[in-house]
Structures are given as C-alpha cells and as structure tokens.
Scaffold this motif. Sequence first.
Motif, PDB file in Angstrom:
ATOM      1  N   GLU A 147      -8.971  25.219  31.524  1.00  0.00           N
ATOM      2  CA  GLU A 147      -7.695  25.662  30.954  1.00  0.00           C
ATOM      3  C   GLU A 147      -6.693  26.032  32.050  1.00  0.00           C
ATOM      4  O   GLU A 147      -5.501  25.728  31.937  1.00  0.00           O
ATOM      5  CB  GLU A 147      -7.936  26.861  30.036  1.00  0.00           C
ATOM      6  CG  GLU A 147      -8.678  26.507  28.747  1.00  0.00           C
ATOM      7  CD  GLU A 147      -8.851  27.700  27.844  1.00  0.00           C
ATOM      8  OE1 GLU A 147      -8.402  28.808  28.237  1.00  0.00           O
ATOM      9  OE2 GLU A 147      -9.427  27.546  26.744  1.00  0.00           O
ATOM     10  N   ILE A 148      -7.177  26.694  33.111  1.00  0.00           N
ATOM     11  CA  ILE A 148      -6.280  27.050  34.211  1.00  0.00           C
ATOM     12  C   ILE A 148      -5.732  25.795  34.879  1.00  0.00           C
ATOM     13  O   ILE A 148      -4.541  25.708  35.225  1.00  0.00           O
ATOM     14  CB  ILE A 148      -7.033  27.941  35.219  1.00  0.00           C
ATOM     15  CG1 ILE A 148      -7.332  29.305  34.595  1.00  0.00           C
ATOM     16  CG2 ILE A 148      -6.223  28.115  36.496  1.00  0.00           C
ATOM     17  CD1 ILE A 148      -8.225  30.184  35.441  1.00  0.00           C
ATOM     18  N   THR A 149      -6.598  24.804  35.058  1.00  0.00           N
ATOM     19  CA  THR A 149      -6.139  23.541  35.654  1.00  0.00           C
ATOM     20  C   THR A 149      -5.075  22.871  34.787  1.00  0.00           C
ATOM     21  O   THR A 149      -4.055  22.386  35.292  1.00  0.00           O
ATOM     22  CB  THR A 149      -7.338  22.593  35.851  1.00  0.00           C
ATOM     23  OG1 THR A 149      -8.330  23.235  36.659  1.00  0.00           O
ATOM     24  CG2 THR A 149      -6.894  21.305  36.524  1.00  0.00           C
ATOM     25  N   ASP A 150      -5.311  22.870  33.482  1.00  0.00           N
ATOM     26  CA  ASP A 150      -4.325  22.274  32.573  1.00  0.00           C
ATOM     27  C   ASP A 150      -3.012  23.047  32.614  1.00  0.00           C
ATOM     28  O   ASP A 150      -1.921  22.448  32.606  1.00  0.00           O
ATOM     29  CB  ASP A 150      -4.880  22.257  31.146  1.00  0.00           C
ATOM     30  CG  ASP A 150      -6.081  21.328  31.010  1.00  0.00           C
ATOM     31  OD1 ASP A 150      -6.223  20.418  31.849  1.00  0.00           O
ATOM     32  OD2 ASP A 150      -6.872  21.527  30.062  1.00  0.00           O
ATOM     33  N   LEU A 151      -3.106  24.384  32.668  1.00  0.00           N
ATOM     34  CA  LEU A 151      -1.879  25.193  32.711  1.00  0.00           C
ATOM     35  C   LEU A 151      -1.111  24.946  34.009  1.00  0.00           C
ATOM     36  O   LEU A 151       0.134  24.871  33.994  1.00  0.00           O
ATOM     37  CB  LEU A 151      -2.231  26.671  32.573  1.00  0.00           C
ATOM     38  CG  LEU A 151      -2.730  27.125  31.189  1.00  0.00           C
ATOM     39  CD1 LEU A 151      -3.175  28.575  31.243  1.00  0.00           C
ATOM     40  CD2 LEU A 151      -1.640  26.938  30.136  1.00  0.00           C
ATOM     41  N   LYS A 152      -1.834  24.826  35.128  1.00  0.00           N
ATOM     42  CA  LYS A 152      -1.149  24.546  36.388  1.00  0.00           C
ATOM     43  C   LYS A 152      -0.465  23.184  36.353  1.00  0.00           C
ATOM     44  O   LYS A 152       0.672  23.029  36.819  1.00  0.00           O
ATOM     45  CB  LYS A 152      -2.161  24.599  37.535  1.00  0.00           C
ATOM     46  CG  LYS A 152      -2.613  26.004  37.889  1.00  0.00           C
ATOM     47  CD  LYS A 152      -3.573  25.985  39.065  1.00  0.00           C
ATOM     48  CE  LYS A 152      -4.013  27.390  39.451  1.00  0.00           C
ATOM     49  NZ  LYS A 152      -4.959  27.389  40.601  1.00  0.00           N
ATOM     50  N   ARG A 153      -1.169  22.204  35.796  1.00  0.00           N
ATOM     51  CA  ARG A 153      -0.566  20.872  35.716  1.00  0.00           C
ATOM     52  C   ARG A 153       0.669  20.887  34.818  1.00  0.00           C
ATOM     53  O   ARG A 153       1.712  20.325  35.155  1.00  0.00           O
ATOM     54  CB  ARG A 153      -1.591  19.874  35.183  1.00  0.00           C
ATOM     55  CG  ARG A 153      -1.062  18.438  35.126  1.00  0.00           C
ATOM     56  CD  ARG A 153      -2.143  17.448  34.780  1.00  0.00           C
ATOM     57  NE  ARG A 153      -2.732  17.698  33.480  1.00  0.00           N
ATOM     58  CZ  ARG A 153      -3.938  18.220  33.300  1.00  0.00           C
ATOM     59  NH1 ARG A 153      -4.692  18.540  34.337  1.00  0.00           N
ATOM     60  NH2 ARG A 153      -4.415  18.430  32.082  1.00  0.00           N
ATOM     61  N   ASN A 154       0.555  21.574  33.679  1.00  0.00           N
ATOM     62  CA  ASN A 154       1.716  21.668  32.786  1.00  0.00           C
ATOM     63  C   ASN A 154       2.843  22.455  33.431  1.00  0.00           C
ATOM     64  O   ASN A 154       4.027  22.141  33.243  1.00  0.00           O
ATOM     65  CB  ASN A 154       1.303  22.326  31.472  1.00  0.00           C
ATOM     66  CG  ASN A 154       0.331  21.481  30.684  1.00  0.00           C
ATOM     67  OD1 ASN A 154       0.316  20.255  30.810  1.00  0.00           O
ATOM     68  ND2 ASN A 154      -0.517  22.110  29.878  1.00  0.00           N
ATOM     69  N   GLY A 155       2.460  23.514  34.221  1.00  0.00           N
ATOM     70  CA  GLY A 155       3.494  24.274  34.921  1.00  0.00           C
ATOM     71  C   GLY A 155       4.224  23.432  35.951  1.00  0.00           C
ATOM     72  O   GLY A 155       5.448  23.533  36.110  1.00  0.00           O
ATOM     73  N   GLY A 156       3.475  22.585  36.680  1.00  0.00           N
ATOM     74  CA  GLY A 156       4.126  21.703  37.648  1.00  0.00           C
ATOM     75  C   GLY A 156       5.063  20.713  36.977  1.00  0.00           C
ATOM     76  O   GLY A 156       6.179  20.455  37.467  1.00  0.00           O
TER      77      GLY A 156
END
Length: 237
Positions: A147-156
């Motif tokens: 989930e953190i990886t997905d959030l970082k990708r979405n944040g980028g």
Amino acid sequence: MGRGKLVIQRIDNTTSRQVTFSKRRSGLIKKARELSILCDAQVGLIIFSSTGKLYEFANTNMRSVIERYHNTHDCVLQPIPADDLKFWQREAAQLRHQLQLLEESHRKLMGEDLSNLSIKDLQSLENQLEASLKGVRTQKDQLLANEITDLKRNGGLTRQENIELYQKLHIVKQENSDLRKKLNGTYKEHQAYQQPHKSISVQSDRYIPVRLQLSQPQPLNIDASARTTTKLGLQLH
C-alpha cells in the motif's frame, strides 16, 4: 363467495378438460421454474397431453437431467456390497474423529479448555500461536508495504500532474498579460487618433456665424386710436 372444493377426478367435458390442462400445465411449469431459481435445483419436467403432444421444461438441459436421473436411479437400485459398506463406515468414523480433533484444537487456540493441558502442551500451543502470529504479522507488513508503494507511486503521478498544471497556468497568465498589453496599446492609439478631431471641432464651433432676424414693425391702427381718444375726452368732460 369462494369456489367450491374441486373433486379430483377425470373431467368428462372435452372443452373443460382441455382448458384445465392448459391452465394446470402453465402453473406446473411456473412452479418448476421458481423451484429451480429459488433452491438452485436441477429440474426436468416432461408432460404428455391426452392427444400425445409433448411439453417439457428443464432449467439446464433435458438430456443431462435424464442421464443424471438414470445414473442416480441405477446406483440406488444396485445393492451396496458388505465390504464396501464396512469401508464407508470406517471412512465416516475417521472423518468424525478428525472433525472432533479439529474442534478441540480450535477451542484451544481460542483459549478454551486449557485446564487439562500439561506445561509441555501449553508450551507447544504457545509456540504454535507465536508462529501463527508471526505469519499474520508478515502478511500484514507485506500488505502495508504494498500500500505504501502504491501511495508513493500515486503521489509521484499527482505531483507530476500538479507541475504540468502549474506550467499550463503560467502559460495562460503570460498569454493574458500579452493580450492585455496589446489591448492597452490599441486603446492609446485610438485615443491619440481621436484627440486632434476633438480640438478642431471645438475651434470651429467658436467661429460659427450667428444669424439674427429683425421683426417688421406692426402698422398702427388709426381708427382704434381715434376711438380711444374720443372716449377719454368724453370722460374728462
């Protein structure tokens, strides 16, 4: 008034018998369809009228329903050998025993029925719970990491979209500024073009000739003056 009780016997009248057959057939097919939908049952219905006409209903396939019926009917009719019967009884007993063990293990894992356990059994149960808890935590950490990886990708992606929108906004502001400058320059040129015409019109208004028209003197009415003088003289006497 309610209808009287219908006697279940053959209807002699041909027309009435045909009408009753049509109504009852439709109702029977409707009930079969509802049974197959509500209870998820495989239903096959075959009806032959008195004239030999065939009516059928199957929620899947009539051929598969008939084959299943024959297979089940043959199995029911064939007697089960004594050896097979004992084998299946042993299998059922083993399954019941396994089910009992699983229920006891489940109760122990839930913290119930621990009074009869020794220290070794409790230690084994604790180790089992710790291993299970470790597996649960590992799976939870993995899900959180994903989930953190997905959030970082979405944040980028969101940050990149914000940068592109800011650049577009800057371009629009620059275009508006250039357009405003062009409009101001055009307005000043227009004012400068209109200013000489206004001064000329004011100066020309100063030398506009004024035309005066004299009215002609009105002729004096002598008769009216004489009458007035006579009346005044009479009044003085």
